[in-house]
Motif scaffolding. Sequence first.
Motif, PDB file in Angstrom:
ATOM      1  N   LEU A  13       0.840  -1.199   0.000  1.00  0.00           N
ATOM      2  CA  LEU A  13       0.000   0.000   0.000  1.00  0.00           C
ATOM      3  C   LEU A  13       0.874   1.246   0.000  1.00  0.00           C
ATOM      4  O   LEU A  13       1.819   1.335   0.789  1.00  0.00           O
ATOM      5  CB  LEU A  13      -0.897   0.000   1.238  1.00  0.00           C
ATOM      6  N   VAL A  14       0.533   2.202  -0.858  1.00  0.00           N
ATOM      7  CA  VAL A  14       1.279   3.451  -0.936  1.00  0.00           C
ATOM      8  C   VAL A  14       0.299   4.613  -0.947  1.00  0.00           C
ATOM      9  O   VAL A  14      -0.498   4.751  -1.884  1.00  0.00           O
ATOM     10  CB  VAL A  14       2.171   3.498  -2.192  1.00  0.00           C
ATOM     11  N   GLU A  15       0.374   5.454   0.085  1.00  0.00           N
ATOM     12  CA  GLU A  15      -0.504   6.615   0.190  1.00  0.00           C
ATOM     13  C   GLU A  15       0.111   7.838  -0.481  1.00  0.00           C
ATOM     14  O   GLU A  15       1.346   7.953  -0.586  1.00  0.00           O
ATOM     15  CB  GLU A  15      -0.791   6.971   1.661  1.00  0.00           C
ATOM     16  N   SER A  16      -0.758   8.754  -0.885  1.00  0.00           N
ATOM     17  CA  SER A  16      -0.339  10.044  -1.420  1.00  0.00           C
ATOM     18  C   SER A  16      -1.478  11.033  -1.226  1.00  0.00           C
ATOM     19  O   SER A  16      -2.610  10.636  -0.916  1.00  0.00           O
ATOM     20  CB  SER A  16       0.040   9.925  -2.892  1.00  0.00           C
ATOM     21  N   GLY A  17      -1.160  12.317  -1.421  1.00  0.00           N
ATOM     22  CA  GLY A  17      -2.199  13.336  -1.396  1.00  0.00           C
ATOM     23  C   GLY A  17      -2.264  14.182  -0.149  1.00  0.00           C
ATOM     24  O   GLY A  17      -3.074  15.108  -0.071  1.00  0.00           O
ATOM     25  N   GLY A  18      -1.431  13.876   0.834  1.00  0.00           N
ATOM     26  CA  GLY A  18      -1.436  14.697   2.033  1.00  0.00           C
ATOM     27  C   GLY A  18      -0.865  16.080   1.765  1.00  0.00           C
ATOM     28  O   GLY A  18      -0.338  16.361   0.694  1.00  0.00           O
ATOM     29  N   GLY A  19      -0.994  16.952   2.758  1.00  0.00           N
ATOM     30  CA  GLY A  19      -0.465  18.304   2.621  1.00  0.00           C
ATOM     31  C   GLY A  19      -1.000  19.200   3.707  1.00  0.00           C
ATOM     32  O   GLY A  19      -1.580  18.736   4.688  1.00  0.00           O
ATOM     33  N   TYR A  71      -2.002  -5.131   7.023  1.00  0.00           N
ATOM     34  CA  TYR A  71      -1.188  -4.509   5.974  1.00  0.00           C
ATOM     35  C   TYR A  71      -1.341  -2.993   6.059  1.00  0.00           C
ATOM     36  O   TYR A  71      -2.464  -2.480   6.109  1.00  0.00           O
ATOM     37  CB  TYR A  71      -1.611  -4.993   4.591  1.00  0.00           C
ATOM     38  N   TRP A  72      -0.209  -2.292   6.044  1.00  0.00           N
ATOM     39  CA  TRP A  72      -0.206  -0.842   6.235  1.00  0.00           C
ATOM     40  C   TRP A  72       0.688  -0.152   5.225  1.00  0.00           C
ATOM     41  O   TRP A  72       1.723  -0.696   4.816  1.00  0.00           O
ATOM     42  CB  TRP A  72       0.294  -0.504   7.638  1.00  0.00           C
ATOM     43  N   GLY A  73       0.285   1.051   4.842  1.00  0.00           N
ATOM     44  CA  GLY A  73       1.152   1.899   4.057  1.00  0.00           C
ATOM     45  C   GLY A  73       2.066   2.693   4.962  1.00  0.00           C
ATOM     46  O   GLY A  73       2.026   2.549   6.193  1.00  0.00           O
ATOM     47  N   GLN A  74       2.869   3.564   4.353  1.00  0.00           N
ATOM     48  CA  GLN A  74       3.860   4.322   5.123  1.00  0.00           C
ATOM     49  C   GLN A  74       3.284   5.591   5.718  1.00  0.00           C
ATOM     50  O   GLN A  74       3.905   6.218   6.581  1.00  0.00           O
ATOM     51  CB  GLN A  74       5.065   4.657   4.239  1.00  0.00           C
ATOM     52  N   GLY A  75       2.108   5.999   5.264  1.00  0.00           N
ATOM     53  CA  GLY A  75       1.441   7.175   5.804  1.00  0.00           C
ATOM     54  C   GLY A  75       1.692   8.425   4.992  1.00  0.00           C
ATOM     55  O   GLY A  75       2.693   8.549   4.288  1.00  0.00           O
ATOM     56  N   THR A  76       0.749   9.361   5.098  1.00  0.00           N
ATOM     57  CA  THR A  76       0.887  10.665   4.476  1.00  0.00           C
ATOM     58  C   THR A  76       0.366  11.709   5.466  1.00  0.00           C
ATOM     59  O   THR A  76      -0.676  11.510   6.098  1.00  0.00           O
ATOM     60  CB  THR A  76       0.123  10.720   3.132  1.00  0.00           C
TER      61      THR A  76
END
Length: 125
Positions: free
Chosen positions: A4-10, A114-119
Amino acid sequence: QVQLVESGGGSVQAGGSLRLSCAASGDTYSRYCMGWFRQVPGKEREGVATIRRGDGWVTYADSVKGRFTISQANAKNTLYLQMGSLKPEDTGMYYCAARPSTICASRDPAAFGYWGQGTQVTVSS
């Protein structure tokens, strides 16, 4: 196995919106439950929303109901979290997670393997 790969934070001002994405690869069968979680330093990780991949059944934490929407694009193996009317208390690291089960009512982080790295999401007042 699921990756899992997160994106879109800010960073955004209170009242604003953000959309998080989570790209899933590996074993992404329809029997999975997917979820979004968040955590701030010094506090436990909390479940924000879950979605059952097979039929799109969803749950939300009371704190985000009416403001956040979890959705999925199955053809792209992508999970989304549309966040609106953001508040400073929504600030935190947001994680995408998965569990190989059709039981999707629980937002307990311990149930997800299962976890992504976070955003990071930062909402300023």
